[in-house]
Design a protein around this motif. Structure first.
Motif, PDB file in Angstrom:
ATOM      1  N   GLY A   1      30.219  52.277 -22.472  1.00 51.37           N
ATOM      2  CA  GLY A   1      29.623  50.876 -23.010  1.00 51.37           C
ATOM      3  C   GLY A   1      29.426  51.021 -25.271  1.00 51.37           C
ATOM      4  N   GLY A   2      29.061  49.683 -25.582  1.00 51.22           N
ATOM      5  CA  GLY A   2      29.074  49.718 -26.728  1.00 51.22           C
ATOM      6  C   GLY A   2      29.103  51.129 -27.544  1.00 51.22           C
ATOM      7  N   LEU A   3      29.260  50.964 -29.162  1.00 49.20           N
ATOM      8  CA  LEU A   3      29.034  51.644 -29.976  1.00 49.20           C
ATOM      9  C   LEU A   3      27.483  51.570 -30.412  1.00 49.20           C
ATOM     10  CD1 LEU A   3      30.280  54.081 -31.299  1.00 49.20           C
ATOM     11  CD2 LEU A   3      31.099  52.708 -33.088  1.00 49.20           C
ATOM     12  N   PRO A   4      26.900  52.506 -30.350  1.00 53.37           N
ATOM     13  CA  PRO A   4      25.772  52.389 -31.254  1.00 53.37           C
ATOM     14  C   PRO A   4      25.445  52.967 -32.680  1.00 53.37           C
ATOM     15  CG  PRO A   4      26.060  55.069 -29.749  1.00 53.37           C
ATOM     16  CD  PRO A   4      27.056  54.156 -29.539  1.00 53.37           C
ATOM     17  N   LEU A   5      24.991  52.002 -32.690  1.00 58.04           N
ATOM     18  CA  LEU A   5      25.079  51.458 -34.101  1.00 58.04           C
ATOM     19  C   LEU A   5      24.058  52.293 -35.111  1.00 58.04           C
ATOM     20  CD1 LEU A   5      25.899  47.729 -35.147  1.00 58.04           C
ATOM     21  CD2 LEU A   5      27.909  50.467 -35.311  1.00 58.04           C
ATOM     22  N   SER A   6      23.180  52.005 -36.212  1.00 57.41           N
ATOM     23  CA  SER A   6      22.073  52.675 -36.261  1.00 57.41           C
ATOM     24  C   SER A   6      20.839  51.337 -35.847  1.00 57.41           C
ATOM     25  CB  SER A   6      21.295  52.585 -38.158  1.00 57.41           C
ATOM     26  OG  SER A   6      21.818  50.954 -37.863  1.00 57.41           O
TER      27      SER A   6
ATOM     28  N   GLY B   1      44.021  58.731 -22.389  1.00 57.67           N
ATOM     29  CA  GLY B   1      43.031  57.682 -22.042  1.00 57.67           C
ATOM     30  C   GLY B   1      41.809  58.470 -23.036  1.00 57.67           C
ATOM     31  N   VAL B   2      41.756  59.072 -24.021  1.00 53.15           N
ATOM     32  CA  VAL B   2      39.664  58.937 -24.655  1.00 53.15           C
ATOM     33  C   VAL B   2      40.295  58.831 -25.607  1.00 53.15           C
ATOM     34  CG1 VAL B   2      38.443  61.284 -25.413  1.00 53.15           C
ATOM     35  CG2 VAL B   2      40.385  61.751 -23.567  1.00 53.15           C
ATOM     36  N   HIS B   3      38.602  57.703 -26.090  1.00 52.47           N
ATOM     37  CA  HIS B   3      37.961  56.922 -26.652  1.00 52.47           C
ATOM     38  C   HIS B   3      37.991  58.131 -27.892  1.00 52.47           C
ATOM     39  CE1 HIS B   3      36.931  54.114 -29.518  1.00 52.47           C
ATOM     40  NE2 HIS B   3      37.417  53.517 -28.662  1.00 52.47           N
ATOM     41  N   PRO B   4      38.120  58.026 -29.241  1.00 53.13           N
ATOM     42  CA  PRO B   4      37.864  59.436 -30.163  1.00 53.13           C
ATOM     43  C   PRO B   4      36.373  58.609 -30.570  1.00 53.13           C
ATOM     44  CG  PRO B   4      39.047  56.979 -31.368  1.00 53.13           C
ATOM     45  CD  PRO B   4      39.375  56.875 -29.805  1.00 53.13           C
ATOM     46  N   LEU B   5      35.848  57.573 -29.974  1.00 52.67           N
ATOM     47  CA  LEU B   5      34.072  57.477 -30.095  1.00 52.67           C
ATOM     48  C   LEU B   5      33.534  57.787 -29.343  1.00 52.67           C
ATOM     49  CD1 LEU B   5      34.125  54.707 -33.200  1.00 52.67           C
ATOM     50  CD2 LEU B   5      34.414  56.775 -33.378  1.00 52.67           C
ATOM     51  N   GLN B   6      33.738  58.390 -27.566  1.00 53.22           N
ATOM     52  CA  GLN B   6      33.236  58.805 -26.990  1.00 53.22           C
ATOM     53  C   GLN B   6      32.038  59.769 -26.952  1.00 53.22           C
ATOM     54  OE1 GLN B   6      36.283  57.922 -23.397  1.00 53.22           O
ATOM     55  NE2 GLN B   6      35.164  60.158 -23.444  1.00 53.22           N
ATOM     56  N   PRO B   7      30.578  59.995 -26.584  1.00 55.22           N
ATOM     57  CA  PRO B   7      29.796  60.696 -26.898  1.00 55.22           C
ATOM     58  C   PRO B   7      30.684  62.538 -26.540  1.00 55.22           C
ATOM     59  CG  PRO B   7      29.532  59.586 -25.233  1.00 55.22           C
ATOM     60  CD  PRO B   7      30.516  58.895 -25.412  1.00 55.22           C
ATOM     61  N   GLU B   8      30.482  63.337 -27.255  1.00 61.73           N
ATOM     62  CA  GLU B   8      30.778  64.396 -27.553  1.00 61.73           C
ATOM     63  C   GLU B   8      31.059  65.121 -26.274  1.00 61.73           C
ATOM     64  OE1 GLU B   8      28.387  66.745 -29.857  1.00 61.73           O
ATOM     65  OE2 GLU B   8      29.452  65.680 -31.990  1.00 61.73           O
ATOM     66  N   HIS B   9      29.455  64.878 -25.556  1.00 65.53           N
ATOM     67  CA  HIS B   9      29.589  65.830 -23.567  1.00 65.53           C
ATOM     68  C   HIS B   9      31.223  65.050 -22.642  1.00 65.53           C
ATOM     69  CE1 HIS B   9      27.168  62.415 -22.651  1.00 65.53           C
ATOM     70  NE2 HIS B   9      27.733  62.408 -21.742  1.00 65.53           N
ATOM     71  N   THR B  10      31.151  63.866 -23.764  1.00 68.41           N
ATOM     72  CA  THR B  10      32.615  63.356 -22.603  1.00 68.41           C
ATOM     73  C   THR B  10      34.294  63.660 -23.264  1.00 68.41           C
ATOM     74  OG1 THR B  10      32.476  61.425 -23.530  1.00 68.41           O
ATOM     75  CG2 THR B  10      31.628  61.765 -21.722  1.00 68.41           C
ATOM     76  N   VAL B  11      34.193  64.614 -24.371  1.00 63.20           N
ATOM     77  CA  VAL B  11      35.185  64.812 -24.625  1.00 63.20           C
ATOM     78  C   VAL B  11      35.092  66.850 -25.493  1.00 63.20           C
ATOM     79  CG1 VAL B  11      35.964  62.782 -25.946  1.00 63.20           C
ATOM     80  CG2 VAL B  11      34.947  64.377 -27.789  1.00 63.20           C
ATOM     81  N   GLN B  12      34.883  67.406 -24.490  1.00 64.42           N
ATOM     82  CA  GLN B  12      34.518  68.941 -24.629  1.00 64.42           C
ATOM     83  C   GLN B  12      36.634  69.339 -24.706  1.00 64.42           C
ATOM     84  OE1 GLN B  12      31.963  71.047 -25.683  1.00 64.42           O
ATOM     85  NE2 GLN B  12      31.306  69.202 -25.978  1.00 64.42           N
ATOM     86  N   GLY B  13      37.104  68.754 -23.584  1.00 62.28           N
ATOM     87  CA  GLY B  13      38.441  68.911 -23.215  1.00 62.28           C
ATOM     88  C   GLY B  13      38.866  69.062 -25.504  1.00 62.28           C
ATOM     89  N   CYS B  14      39.039  67.783 -25.691  1.00 65.27           N
ATOM     90  CA  CYS B  14      39.268  67.417 -26.909  1.00 65.27           C
ATOM     91  C   CYS B  14      38.924  68.752 -28.018  1.00 65.27           C
ATOM     92  CB  CYS B  14      39.933  66.288 -27.154  1.00 65.27           C
ATOM     93  SG  CYS B  14      40.158  64.898 -26.124  1.00 65.27           S
ATOM     94  N   LEU B  15      38.240  68.731 -27.971  1.00 67.20           N
ATOM     95  CA  LEU B  15      37.401  70.116 -29.105  1.00 67.20           C
ATOM     96  C   LEU B  15      37.711  71.029 -28.789  1.00 67.20           C
ATOM     97  CD1 LEU B  15      35.532  67.068 -29.537  1.00 67.20           C
ATOM     98  CD2 LEU B  15      33.213  68.194 -29.930  1.00 67.20           C
TER      99      LEU B  15
ATOM    100  N   PHE C   1      36.562  57.449 -19.386  1.00 67.02           N
ATOM    101  CA  PHE C   1      36.380  56.458 -18.571  1.00 67.02           C
ATOM    102  C   PHE C   1      37.380  55.197 -18.321  1.00 67.02           C
ATOM    103  CE2 PHE C   1      33.527  57.933 -21.356  1.00 67.02           C
ATOM    104  CZ  PHE C   1      32.498  57.916 -20.799  1.00 67.02           C
ATOM    105  N   PRO C   2      37.064  54.827 -16.359  1.00 62.97           N
ATOM    106  CA  PRO C   2      37.910  54.093 -16.370  1.00 62.97           C
ATOM    107  C   PRO C   2      37.068  52.239 -16.957  1.00 62.97           C
ATOM    108  CG  PRO C   2      36.034  54.357 -14.526  1.00 62.97           C
ATOM    109  CD  PRO C   2      36.026  54.886 -15.794  1.00 62.97           C
ATOM    110  N   HIS C   3      36.345  52.425 -17.294  1.00 64.09           N
ATOM    111  CA  HIS C   3      35.661  51.080 -17.681  1.00 64.09           C
ATOM    112  C   HIS C   3      35.482  50.782 -19.352  1.00 64.09           C
ATOM    113  CE1 HIS C   3      35.828  49.713 -13.548  1.00 64.09           C
ATOM    114  NE2 HIS C   3      35.240  51.084 -13.600  1.00 64.09           N
ATOM    115  N   VAL C   4      36.390  50.657 -20.258  1.00 63.27           N
ATOM    116  CA  VAL C   4      35.956  50.386 -21.095  1.00 63.27           C
ATOM    117  C   VAL C   4      35.579  49.000 -21.920  1.00 63.27           C
ATOM    118  CG1 VAL C   4      37.017  51.468 -23.898  1.00 63.27           C
ATOM    119  CG2 VAL C   4      37.803  52.442 -21.752  1.00 63.27           C
ATOM    120  N   PHE C   5      34.400  49.698 -22.937  1.00 64.99           N
ATOM    121  CA  PHE C   5      33.943  48.182 -23.473  1.00 64.99           C
ATOM    122  C   PHE C   5      33.686  48.037 -25.127  1.00 64.99           C
ATOM    123  CE2 PHE C   5      33.130  47.066 -19.544  1.00 64.99           C
ATOM    124  CZ  PHE C   5      33.135  45.925 -19.179  1.00 64.99           C
ATOM    125  N   ARG C   6      34.563  50.023 -25.683  1.00 67.06           N
ATOM    126  CA  ARG C   6      33.627  49.865 -27.570  1.00 67.06           C
ATOM    127  C   ARG C   6      35.171  50.362 -28.099  1.00 67.06           C
ATOM    128  NH1 ARG C   6      30.733  55.903 -27.556  1.00 67.06           N
ATOM    129  NH2 ARG C   6      29.261  54.314 -26.820  1.00 67.06           N
ATOM    130  N   GLY C   7      35.476  49.540 -28.935  1.00 65.12           N
ATOM    131  CA  GLY C   7      36.771  49.394 -30.062  1.00 65.12           C
ATOM    132  C   GLY C   7      35.863  50.239 -31.510  1.00 65.12           C
TER     133      GLY C   7
END
Lengths: 476, 439, 439, 476
Positions: free
Chosen positions: B404-409, A90-104, B66-72
């Motif tokens: 939330g959305g993915l931060p871009l530059s 259920g983990v998105h690959p672009l989550q912030p690092e601190h939320t994917v410590q298990g994967c790392l 995350f139960p609520h995902v708005f990122r692709g």
């Protein structure tokens, strides 16, 4: 049996999604013109269709699968369970690092374990398969030479006994391939190697044990010759299953390696993938590794290597496959991995010795985890080929060995029983091989017409290639 | 220790003796003494299944789901019908190898043939292969397919997924080719710039539809330009969007590729995913990887085989079209079952619901203070500005279980919605955004 | 609406017409108008799979799944090896009916035969049936098996699981029999009282080993008493404990029954579970339910069939030994795969680790202020006192994710430990207990 | 094939649990004397063993399964998924109420939905199967009469066309059984019923549609006759699949019912269970319901009924099966349930009409969800029995209909196609039935020797019963 399209009835379907609860956006001129023709089937249709397909598919669970160089060992069920944990899937690959410590942590732990097994310093899990690993490893070699402005190194040496992926990968990495002939025992001919290396040598690709199942005793000499010429040495990990805990590519002098997690580390092959082909290297190459590496010891961070070759695919590789392989490696541990290799070698030698009465073993000496037999004599004398023997095995519910590989052996069958077969299975298989041999001698036509009890008989491959029919024709 | 070796220690000894050995060591006598490992590997001893499960569960628990995902941005959170895994968990499918022995692999082969058909239908192309690693490698292989001796120039739009771009670049580094970037303008490929960049060396142009910013490119106009320059037109596409959007076939792409993950695969921290590839008839023999074809057996019965193998590495070695061997077969089967379960109507709903939710989201975000950056039509992703530091906003959303959305530059975010998002969820999100942005 | 009907509306009409009907209504013309439903049922309209999943996930999320479980009392938290569900999820096993057609049900039948063998090995009995609903109904059926015209007295120990006792009582209410309770003394069956209660009408005595309080009953002494009275000896036993404890066969029980849930079934809020039943040879034909036997086919090949069907309701109707038809076949298969995966050594570990953890727990609880109530030997459950209100302690534990012992009457708790509990967990638990009890 | 015990090798095994980490408790004199003999096998052995067993097991996924009165409809996969949610499987049944509100909501929602479908007021989910529900329902009737001190009511009336469980359940509930003959069409003979009822009548058990697949038009009269005599009427829910959304047992005058969730509500039958047999009743009987009922509307509570008959098993029934059935009912909803019934009836009528050319239909009129054919004539004329036809179907991959039931029809085959079969499947099946019929006429010996392609041929049931061999003999 029917194709799923032949089961389709207009208006049939499953009830997966609701209607939209917000105003429907109109695609206007961006809309597709042609109707989308996908199967319109009920869930019952799907269940029965794939049940029928599954019955026509031979897996490791269906019986012996000695496909040489593919290491079709048993795939433990706990691997599937850990890889299906919601905390991973259920983990998105672009989550912030601190939320994917298990994967790392998974990646870091796997790196440590697999580096220790192979004698490497760093490892990337980005490559998705063995061949992808080869390509990646060769780019590391390329980046290394480039970084030294050593631009004349344009050739990769590959023995003629090598897997086909080796030369193909070399070409993808921009190299010319120098094929060198092997000794009769499939080992590297040192003289030929010495003649082949030079200022244009970027590297050598090698498996050890080699593709006829023998351990090349001269390996230290081989890697030295290449190193002395300024080249690097690449280890094709396809045959690692023979030597875990016994010896390490890193100690043999290899600079870069790939592993096939779907072979050595028990992740299932899924009818052709997904695999995983992590690439390990010595420290001096690590700055070229693709994508990111996990650093730190908790919290972990992703760090891009300074001179990275860049990504070889999106994200971090076939992560869930890595979870399975790590599960397996932790289950076995240092003791279990050693025993796995030992027993793989034992099973291969046992099978080879027992079959040697009837079948010709071109290299009849202690083998590693696999061995090659040759049907050359039978083919000449009675017209029964390696393919015929293979097809006859199908009627026994046995998956045939790899056919016609390595190319240096005529009418080759390459047999790899793996460590998870039992003595009594091997004994049964030996009886099957013997019966087929007897039949080939006494009644060759029956063997040549095999298989007899499979859902289809031998298929016309020539027609398939000449008139490619690659999708269902709706107009049929 | 954990153990999957079937033989007992006694059987091992019996077997050793039966073939004339006294110990395992003798089996390894070819391994020179000086490179044998003395003592143990420096990894933990083996464990029981229970211990390993607990260890891996412990690691999994350190992740946030995350139960609520708005990122692709290349990995999408779609619903996976229950039948998908139910089918693809069948042990025969899971544990088989590549179907080299057609007679006992008809199930596997037929399912690939069906997959190829569905990909052709989705993309409007003539021929599909059996899959490659993922969308990024599909793009790279798709671009490489177009190279020939005379044409080695590769143009890639700046508005494609940056990971895809980088993967193409890495593959091109292998071929000693430098990728040329077509600049973007207002979030889409700059067609004027493209026109200027096209020349007699241009092998192909690669764009993405919808592009990285979710925007719908002017694919027909670009296609005309590319073909006027006699180059090949390679398009990376989102498979869900193809249920409703014009197909690459319809706008005359030569090669269509894409990331198949939305077709039944979990986000899974990035893999395994599925690279799909389809081509027009005249490019067929340049396709890399496995291809399954229909044929007949000795009795004339329909059957399926791996075909056109003259392209492949195990036959052609250094002359192969690619080095690919293992692909993503089980993922391709997931995609097939997914598409069969969805059917045309289900696929349409996935596409329409995703796009409509995204448009609703864009509207609500605009009201909340995050205005859309571009005004072009988009599918299910879009970029907004952010009046506050994006880290502040994302951290606040994270506390509420929202990715939330993915931060871009700069102060920009790339948002995504799918059919798994609900109106209520979006309203709640908008409320939080508004609160943060108006502080 | 959700829909599993395969026919489309068009096909339905086509079929109706093909057999001479114009509408569905005509098919129901035998249903008198006055009892036909006019309008819709008052339940929601059908939903999509996604919506239903979300609804059920919402319900599931309202439950607390305790990461640390120290409660048993009839449902036990044991480890389930991964292979168990992997096997029993196979679609053929899941979707088949009772194996009435032996020729295409050999897999199912053989697996029951194997299950029966394993149950006999576990209990030391001669014959097992194919399962009944759960441990409580197994006990009730086991007791009813012993009734005959002359003997209708049923004695049940007060130290059995109260739900089992109540189920026996309900079944006996059906037969118009009142169950007599053998009092307990110091947490175990009072043998002196038993001796006095046994008489010429006594059909059987039912006890539980280990009993409800986890205590090991004096099963041999009780057996002697029962048999001296010429009554039947029915014992309810914990299957994990039988890996190490004396078997009912060894202490001459006539019927052994039990709750099979610990053999690979999740706690699942109480079901489905598995009632196992085994008997001595002379009671064989009184066993209720399905029984599979080995036989041969027309060619002399080994095969398996449902046998001794003359006991069953579909043949004997009102003269059957029980009314049971459906049993818990798939649960029995889970138990078989569980026992095969565990093997004798794994079963021993499950038993030894559970009992040892329980003894460690008892020791730590004693130190923390919850002293054991009884001094008799126990297996993996035991009763302690509690110096504070049990609700206070349990609520505090709940905050820490711990499901503490089951509150009995007064200030008593029934604790349980299994191999899933760890030393660290117990030490932590003890710390909290100490803190609460010393307030 | 081998038994799992025949695959066992001493010392082999899987690695499931660790050694104990606390001091090992000694069982002393309580220890078992005889060694525990369980299979000693590897995980690979287990995987292959059960793969082989699965191949020898016919499920709904393998093909048509028209087992009359068993309602072998397709089992949706979403059911398995919801029932496998950790929030359900990981819950101890004796947790405090506030920690199991989700489970209580499932039970409460299911009660509301199934009561509405059946026209009942309350429902218990404790019974684990249909027969268990019958027993429970009869105890409600018993408790009712007892509560009125109406002690002379000692008899339950059961038509001779009833399922065998009906009389067996009546006996378990302490009743004498009065069998009454049915009319030729399987319906209740009102005259016989009037004669049978009296002061000793505790109740009547009935299915409607009845076991020959016909809807008993006189049902209101029947229930009135019993009620007038002071008895109650029990509805055997085995055949509910014909009438959901069309008519309700509660509206027909029934007082107590059971449902077979594993039939009507699509939960899989698992080769013989687990099922679930909830019992519904009218308000006046609810105070006797077993165990506990869920009360309230969130928060929910478990409340024991004042005059409960007591528990009929431990805990709250086969809870996870209820989750599956609720999932199904919510998926279909009021519209889908109606269509399911309609299509079940349509499929049965279609199949009956198409087969009626060749096969004798003793009740050749509009049927409900199933119908009965009789091979009596063929048996007499050519010696081909219902069993022979059934066995011949096996060679077509079709599960035979229920044989020799109901007892009132000679050489009966009871056919229930269910609503999840498609027209084209039915058409294929019709062809198979026709071919078999032709063969029975032209070449009866082949049919009598069927099946021919199954793993085993017809089995010697007499030997099995005479010399019971009920477990593996280790000494063999």
């Amino acid at each position: 049996m029917k194709l799923i399209f032949e089961r389709s009835v207009r208006g049939r379907g499953c009830s997966v999604l609701p209607e939209c609860e917000v105003p429907v956006w109109d695609f206007q001129e961006y809309g597709r013109e042609k109707e989308l023709r996908l199967p319109e089937v009920s869930e019952n249709d799907i269940s029965r269709h794939y049940t029928e397909l599954a019955k026509r598919t031979h897996g490791v669970n269906d019986g012996f699968y000695p496909l040489g160089s593919c290491t079709m060992k048993y795939n433990p069920k706990i691997n599937e369970r850990t890889a299906a944990l919601n905390g991973f899937t259920g983990v998105h690959p672009l989550q912030p690092e601190h939320t994917v410590q298990g994967c790392l942590e998974v990646l870091k732990t796997a790196e440590q374990v697999f580096c220790e097994i192979t004698g490497m310093d760093r490892m990337t899990f980005q490559p998705a398969a063995g061949a992808h690993g080869e390509f990646t490893g060769l780019l590391l070699i390329k980046a290394y030479h480039d970084s030294r402005n050593d631009e004349k190194r344009t050739k990769i040496i590959v023995p003629d006994s090598a897997h086909g992926t080796n030369p193909a990968s070399a070409v993808m990495a921009g190299y010319a391939v120098v094929n060198i002939p092997s000794d009769p025992d499939g080992c590297v001919n040192l003289q030929k190697l010495r003649e082949a290396v030079g200022e244009d040598t970027a590297g050598l690709m090698l498996t050890n044990p080699n593709t006829v199942g023998l351990f090349d005793k001269n390996i230290l000499e081989i890697t030295r010759i290449v190193h002395d010429a300024g080249g690097l040495v690449y280890y094709d990990g396809a045959n690692l299953n023979a030597i875990m805990g016994v010896t390490r590519p890193g100690d043999m002098g290899f600079d870069v390696i790939h592993l096939n997690l779907h072979k050595t580390f028990s992740t299932p092959h899924g009818g052709g993938g997904p695999g995983s082909g992590p690439v390990g290297c010595k420290d001096f190459l690590s700055r070229f590794l693709p994508s990111v590496q996990v650093e730190g010891d908790g919290p972990y961070t992703f760090t891009r290597q300074p001179d990275s070759i860049g990504m070889v695919k999106a994200f971090y590789g076939n992560f869930l496959v890595v979870v399975k392989a790590l599960t397996y490696a932790l289950m076995l541990g240092k003791d279990g991995l050693l025993e796995a290799s030992q027993n793989a070698v034992l099973n291969a030698n046992y099978l080879m010795e027992k079959l040697a009465d009837k079948y010709k073993m071109p290299y009849h000496r202690t083998c590693m985890h696999e061995f090659v037999m040759s049907l050359e004599q039978e083919h000449e004398q009675i017209g029964v080929s390696a393919m015929d023997i293979a097809k006859a095995l199908l009627d026994y519910g046995i998956h045939p060995p790899t056919m016609y590989f390595p190319l240096i052996v005529a009418e080759a069958l390459m047999v790899e029983p793996t460590e998870t077969e039992s003595k009594e299975n091997l004994d049964e298989i030996i009886r099957a091989f013997e019966e087929i041999y007897e039949q080939a001698r006494t009644n060759p036509e029956v063997v040549k017409a095999a298989p007899h009890v499979t859902p289809v008989g031998r298929l016309d491959e020539v027609q398939a290639a000449r008139k490619p029919h690659l999708k269902y024709s709706y107009d049929e | 220790m954990g153990r999957y070796v079937t033989n007992t220690k006694e059987e091992q000894l019996e077997m050793l003796h039966a073939i004339g050995y006294d110990s395992f060591d003798e089996l390894y006598r070819d391994v020179p003494e000086q490179m044998q490992i003395h003592g143990d590997l420096k990894i933990p001893a083996g464990m029981s299944e229970l211990e390993v499960l607990q260890k891996l569960e412990g690691m999994a628990a350190k992740n946030t789901v995350f139960p609520h995902v708005f990122r692709g941005a290349g990995a999408y959170h779609h619903y996976i019908p229950a039948i998908v895994n139910s089918v693809t968990e069948k042990e025969d499918f899971v544990t088989a190898y590549t179907p080299y022995q057609a007679e006992i692999s008809q199930g596997n082969l037929q399912s690939i043939f069906e997959y190829q058909t569905m990909i052709c239908e989705l993309t409007g192309m003539d021929a599909s292969n059996a899959s490659v690693y993922d969308g990024a490698t599909a793009a790279a292989e798709g671009v490489l397919m177009c190279l020939d001796r005379k044409r080695t120039g590769i143009l890639v739009s700046a508005a494609v997924n940056p990971q895809v771009l980088e993967t193409i670049q890495t593959y091109c580094y292998g071929r000693n080719i430098e990728v040329q970037i077509i600049p973007e303008k207002d979030g889409a490929t700059d067609t004027r710039a493209l026109k200027e960049m096209l020349d007699a060396q241009t092998a192909c142009v690669y764009i993405q539809q919808p592009n990285y910013y979710g925007i719908l490119e002017e694919v027909e106009e670009i296609g005309s330009l590319v073909h006027e320059g006699n180059a090949k037109y390679v398009v990376g596409c989102n498979p869900i969007s193809l249920a409703v959007l014009k197909t690459p076939g319809e706008y005359h792409a030569d090669v269509a590729v894409g990331e198949g993950q939305p077709l039944g695969m979990p986000m899974g921290f990035g893999g395994p995913y599925l690279g799909f590839m389809a081509a027009k008839q005249d490019m067929l023999r340049k396709l890399p990887g496995r291809i399954v074809g229909q044929t007949v057996d000795t009795q004339g019965k329909r059957g399926f085989v791996l075909t056109l193998q003259a392209r492949e590495q195990h036959i052609r070695r250094e002359k192969a079209s690619s080095n690919i061997c293992s692909n993503e077969a089980l993922c391709a089967m997931k995609a097939s079952v997914y598409m069969a379960a969805m059917g045309p109507e289900g696929m349409r709903r996935a596409a329409v619901n995703s796009a409509s939710m995204a448009h609703y989201l864009a509207e609500k975000l605009q009201e909340a203070g995050c205005a859309a950056k571009y005004s072009r039509p988009f599918f299910h992703e879009f970029v907004t500005g952010c009046p506050v530091d994006t880290g502040v906003l994302l951290t606040r959303l994270e506390e509420e279980g929202i990715l939330g959305g993915l931060p871009l530059s700069g102060r920009e975010l790339l948002w995504c919605a799918t059919e798994l998002n609900t109106k209520g969820e979006i309203d709640r999100l908008a409320g939080i955004v508004k609160e943060v942005c108006s502080r």
